[in-house]
Design a protein around this motif. Structure first.
Motif, mmCIF file in Angstrom:
data_model
loop_
_atom_site.group_PDB
_atom_site.id
_atom_site.type_symbol
_atom_site.label_atom_id
_atom_site.label_comp_id
_atom_site.label_asym_id
_atom_site.label_seq_id
_atom_site.Cartn_x
_atom_site.Cartn_y
_atom_site.Cartn_z
ATOM 1 N N ALA A 198 0.859 -1.188 0.000
ATOM 2 C CA ALA A 198 0.000 0.000 0.000
ATOM 3 C C ALA A 198 0.889 1.229 0.000
ATOM 4 O O ALA A 198 1.967 1.226 0.617
ATOM 5 C CB ALA A 198 -0.936 0.010 1.207
ATOM 6 N N ALA A 199 0.449 2.280 -0.685
ATOM 7 C CA ALA A 199 1.238 3.501 -0.805
ATOM 8 C C ALA A 199 0.404 4.724 -0.455
ATOM 9 O O ALA A 199 -0.800 4.768 -0.739
ATOM 10 C CB ALA A 199 1.811 3.633 -2.216
ATOM 11 N N GLY A 200 1.027 5.729 0.153
ATOM 12 C CA GLY A 200 0.370 6.990 0.485
ATOM 13 C C GLY A 200 1.305 7.851 1.310
ATOM 14 O O GLY A 200 2.291 7.365 1.879
ATOM 15 N N ASP A 201 1.001 9.139 1.393
ATOM 16 C CA ASP A 201 1.891 10.089 2.064
ATOM 17 C C ASP A 201 1.554 10.181 3.551
ATOM 18 O O ASP A 201 0.698 10.967 3.969
ATOM 19 C CB ASP A 201 1.781 11.453 1.391
ATOM 20 C CG ASP A 201 2.815 12.445 1.901
ATOM 21 O OD1 ASP A 201 3.650 12.056 2.741
ATOM 22 O OD2 ASP A 201 2.766 13.611 1.466
ATOM 23 N N ILE A 202 2.246 9.403 4.377
ATOM 24 C CA ILE A 202 1.963 9.326 5.801
ATOM 25 C C ILE A 202 2.446 10.565 6.547
ATOM 26 O O ILE A 202 1.769 11.052 7.460
ATOM 27 C CB ILE A 202 2.610 8.051 6.386
ATOM 28 C CG1 ILE A 202 1.884 6.813 5.840
ATOM 29 C CG2 ILE A 202 2.593 8.058 7.914
ATOM 30 C CD1 ILE A 202 2.580 5.503 6.164
ATOM 31 N N ALA B 225 5.189 9.863 -1.446
ATOM 32 C CA ALA B 225 4.439 8.689 -0.990
ATOM 33 C C ALA B 225 5.354 7.748 -0.218
ATOM 34 O O ALA B 225 6.550 7.626 -0.504
ATOM 35 C CB ALA B 225 3.819 7.961 -2.172
ATOM 36 N N ASP B 226 4.800 7.105 0.777
ATOM 37 C CA ASP B 226 5.489 6.104 1.574
ATOM 38 C C ASP B 226 4.904 4.729 1.219
ATOM 39 O O ASP B 226 3.843 4.630 0.601
ATOM 40 C CB ASP B 226 5.329 6.419 3.058
ATOM 41 C CG ASP B 226 5.673 7.877 3.363
ATOM 42 O OD1 ASP B 226 6.801 8.292 3.037
ATOM 43 O OD2 ASP B 226 4.808 8.608 3.886
ATOM 44 N N GLY C 104 -4.409 -7.451 4.876
ATOM 45 C CA GLY C 104 -5.117 -6.271 4.392
ATOM 46 C C GLY C 104 -4.318 -5.020 4.731
ATOM 47 O O GLY C 104 -3.873 -4.855 5.874
ATOM 48 N N LEU C 105 -4.116 -4.150 3.748
ATOM 49 C CA LEU C 105 -3.397 -2.884 3.958
ATOM 50 C C LEU C 105 -4.104 -1.769 3.201
ATOM 51 O O LEU C 105 -4.571 -1.974 2.078
ATOM 52 C CB LEU C 105 -1.952 -2.964 3.438
ATOM 53 C CG LEU C 105 -0.925 -3.798 4.198
ATOM 54 C CD1 LEU C 105 0.399 -3.797 3.438
ATOM 55 C CD2 LEU C 105 -0.720 -3.249 5.611
ATOM 56 N N ALA C 106 -4.185 -0.599 3.812
ATOM 57 C CA ALA C 106 -4.685 0.587 3.108
ATOM 58 C C ALA C 106 -4.066 1.825 3.739
ATOM 59 O O ALA C 106 -3.843 1.875 4.964
ATOM 60 C CB ALA C 106 -6.206 0.669 3.179
ATOM 61 N N ILE C 107 -3.786 2.812 2.917
ATOM 62 C CA ILE C 107 -3.252 4.097 3.387
ATOM 63 C C ILE C 107 -4.145 5.202 2.839
ATOM 64 O O ILE C 107 -4.427 5.260 1.641
ATOM 65 C CB ILE C 107 -1.799 4.308 2.925
ATOM 66 C CG1 ILE C 107 -0.889 3.233 3.530
ATOM 67 C CG2 ILE C 107 -1.307 5.683 3.323
ATOM 68 C CD1 ILE C 107 0.572 3.334 3.086
ATOM 69 N N GLY C 108 -4.613 6.083 3.731
ATOM 70 C CA GLY C 108 -5.470 7.204 3.338
ATOM 71 C C GLY C 108 -5.771 8.061 4.544
ATOM 72 O O GLY C 108 -5.573 7.652 5.694
ATOM 73 N N ASP C 109 -6.274 9.262 4.296
ATOM 74 C CA ASP C 109 -6.525 10.219 5.383
ATOM 75 C C ASP C 109 -7.893 9.955 6.006
ATOM 76 O O ASP C 109 -8.929 10.282 5.431
ATOM 77 C CB ASP C 109 -6.439 11.646 4.859
ATOM 78 C CG ASP C 109 -6.542 12.684 5.971
ATOM 79 O OD1 ASP C 109 -6.515 12.293 7.153
ATOM 80 O OD2 ASP C 109 -6.643 13.878 5.646
ATOM 81 N N VAL D 291 -4.697 15.916 6.707
ATOM 82 C CA VAL D 291 -3.834 15.868 5.527
ATOM 83 C C VAL D 291 -2.742 14.806 5.633
ATOM 84 O O VAL D 291 -2.025 14.564 4.643
ATOM 85 C CB VAL D 291 -3.176 17.228 5.159
ATOM 86 C CG1 VAL D 291 -4.192 18.334 5.104
ATOM 87 C CG2 VAL D 291 -2.012 17.581 6.089
ATOM 88 N N TYR D 292 -2.568 14.180 6.777
ATOM 89 C CA TYR D 292 -1.597 13.099 6.896
ATOM 90 C C TYR D 292 -2.307 11.755 6.696
ATOM 91 O O TYR D 292 -3.297 11.473 7.364
ATOM 92 C CB TYR D 292 -0.913 13.129 8.269
ATOM 93 C CG TYR D 292 -0.225 14.438 8.550
ATOM 94 C CD1 TYR D 292 0.950 14.793 7.891
ATOM 95 C CD2 TYR D 292 -0.778 15.346 9.454
ATOM 96 C CE1 TYR D 292 1.565 16.014 8.130
ATOM 97 C CE2 TYR D 292 -0.169 16.568 9.698
ATOM 98 C CZ TYR D 292 0.997 16.895 9.035
ATOM 99 O OH TYR D 292 1.596 18.109 9.267
ATOM 100 N N ALA D 293 -1.790 10.960 5.782
ATOM 101 C CA ALA D 293 -2.419 9.679 5.508
ATOM 102 C C ALA D 293 -2.196 8.721 6.675
ATOM 103 O O ALA D 293 -1.125 8.686 7.287
ATOM 104 C CB ALA D 293 -1.870 9.079 4.217
ATOM 105 N N ASP D 294 -3.215 7.970 6.998
ATOM 106 C CA ASP D 294 -3.173 6.983 8.075
ATOM 107 C C ASP D 294 -3.029 5.581 7.471
ATOM 108 O O ASP D 294 -3.351 5.350 6.300
ATOM 109 C CB ASP D 294 -4.444 7.078 8.914
ATOM 110 C CG ASP D 294 -4.727 8.516 9.363
ATOM 111 O OD1 ASP D 294 -3.877 9.083 10.058
ATOM 112 O OD2 ASP D 294 -5.773 9.080 8.965
#
Length: 462
Positions: free
Chosen positions: A111-115, A121-122, A179-184, A189-192
């Motif tokens: 999973a990718a997103g800006d944590i 992106a992380d 299961g993985l997900a990244i999103g705010d 504004v910080y993705a969880d």
């Protein structure tokens, strides 16, 4: 994904000099890891057995670390994906918080997103068969942060259920990280990061107030990276807790699939989690759980547990057809500006065809997922697929993307074992979004790319 801004097709082949490469591309995630404005591609190769180590003295042979797993990071740029600049990430990469071992399947889920909100992106990477405290298949997740040069091991964070901050207890077969997900979720504004452990509580004695299998943890993103303080804990038995008596559905394997999106339009992201073995009535047919996001994380207040028994949802619960078993994807498919949910059930029975598969579009509403306007797609409703057949698995993989650059998102849906000349070659169906629904536009078969080569399981999607 915008790798280059160009209309082009890229064909990636594994560039590994030693060991096996079967499984290359089994998992994918896209994100701008270096902050240059172009999406990069993370390619999982969980079956990678190219790692080796040597003992001294030289009388001992070189030992292969079999099926340890790896992830390839392929940068995007003005000309498209730069395969020549791909980097190889393993648990033995210097700075990684873990060590590679045989049979661990590092890269099983991505999973990718800006944590941390730095514009890069992380990447979260699941190790399926990570043994934790002697518990096989307990599972673990490593979080790697993006940097100017792309994904880096500097500051990488390890997560497993033996840690005090992580909900649950590390047990064999918990599958923490499947299961993985990244999103705010919290609207800051910080993705969880949401991490599912779908087999948590499996095989443990149940009672009416503690019935169900699976849980997921919610880790907050901050400017300093992922926080291990105040980690949210959502359990199957908490979600399904009824006013009295046994719950229906009994939520089972919660967190197998996860997605995050602001379905309600209130600025906070909802978590949509699949529980594909949920007991609905007297059959194990599956369910999907929706939890509202708030500034403090997810809340059980107003939760939804949706199954094929839910009014307005097409279909009928059938034993072991695993509603939501192919995962869930969230994005604005209908064109109303609000994200919708696309639920894959690739094991759904269509008539007499077992495991033929389907996808279900459920629109986002102010209350969460709505059933008004729900639409079911299977091989009977999609031109060019020739009708449902047993084991074809329509909906096995799904990806959402804005293919035409305007309006709503579109969907790419695979039929992993579409039969052609007696061989399961695979087909990708393109659905256009907008006007309140999805519209099938056409199909692309594996033979369209290499007519002299039979390509099995064509269509693994990011």
């Amino acid at each position: 994904m915008d790798y280059s801004g160009l209309r082009r097709t890229d064909l990636l082949r594994p560039n590994v000099s030693t060991g096996g490469t079967h499984g290359f591309g089994e998992t994918l995630a896209a994100g701008d890891f270096n902050g240059d404005g172009y999406d990069d591609l993370a390619v999982g190769n969980p079956n990678d057995d190219s790692l080796r180590w040597s003992r001294t003295p030289k009388a001992f042979p070189t030992i292969r670390i079999a099926i340890a797993g790896s992830v390839w990071i392929v940068p995007g740029g003005p000309a498209g994906l730069r395969v020549d600049l791909a980097s190889h990430l393993t648990q033995d990469t210097p700075g990684s918080p873990s060590v590679a071992s045989s049979g661990e399947y590092f890269g099983w889920t991505l999973a990718a997103g800006d944590i941390n909100g730095d514009g890069r992106a992380d990447l979260a990477v699941h190790t399926l068969d990570e043994e934790v405290g002697g518990a096989a298949l307990a599972g673990a997740v490593t979080v790697f942060y993006g940097g100017a040069a792309g994904i880096t091991t500097s500051g990488a964070l390890w997560l497993d259920q033996s840690m005090a901050a992580v909900p649950g207890t590390a047990r064999a077969l918990n599958n923490f990280g499947t299961g993985l997900a990244i999103g705010d979720i919290t609207g800051d504004v910080y993705a969880d990061l949401v991490v599912g452990a779908p087999n948590d509580n499996d095989g443990i004695s149940w009672r009416p107030d503690h019935a169900g299998t699976g849980r997921f943890a919610v880790f907050r993103g901050t400017p300093d990276g992922l926080s291990l303080t105040g980690v949210g804990d959502v359990t199957a038995w908490g979600v399904g807790l009824p006013p009295g008596g046994w719950p229906d559905p009994i939520v089972q394997y919660l967190g197998t699939g996860l997605a995050i999106g602001d379905l309600t339009g209130d600025g906070f992201g909802e978590v949509v989690a699949t529980a594909p073995a949920s007991q609905v009535g007297n059959v194990l047919s599956g369910a999907v759980v929706v939890l509202r996001g708030t500034a403090g994380g997810v809340t059980l207040s107003g939760r939804q547990v949706i199954s094929e028994n839910t009014p307005g949802v097409p279909g009928t619960p059938v034993h072991e057809q695993w509603f939501g078993g192919g995962g869930v994807h969230v994005g604005d498919l209908t064109g109303d500006g609000r994200p919708d949910a696309l639920i894959s059930s690739h094991s759904k029975h269509i008539g007499s065809a077992a495991d033929a598969g389907s996808i279900l579009l459920l629109p986002g509403t102010a209350a969460g997922i709505g059933t008004a306007g729900a639409r079911l797609f299977d091989q009977n409703t999609v031109p060019g697929l020739g009708g449902p057949q047993t084991n074809e698995a329509f909906g096995r993989f799904v990806a959402l993307a804005n293919l035409d650059g305007t309006g709503a998102l579109d969907a790419l849906v695979t039929t992993g074992s579409e039969q052609s000349w007696g061989q399961p070659q695979g087909v990708v169906t393109v659905f256009g979004g907008g006007n309140g629904t999805l519209t099938p536009y056409g199909t692309v078969a594996s033979a369209s790319y290499q007519p002299d080569l039979v390509v099995f399981n064509f269509g693994r999607l990011a």
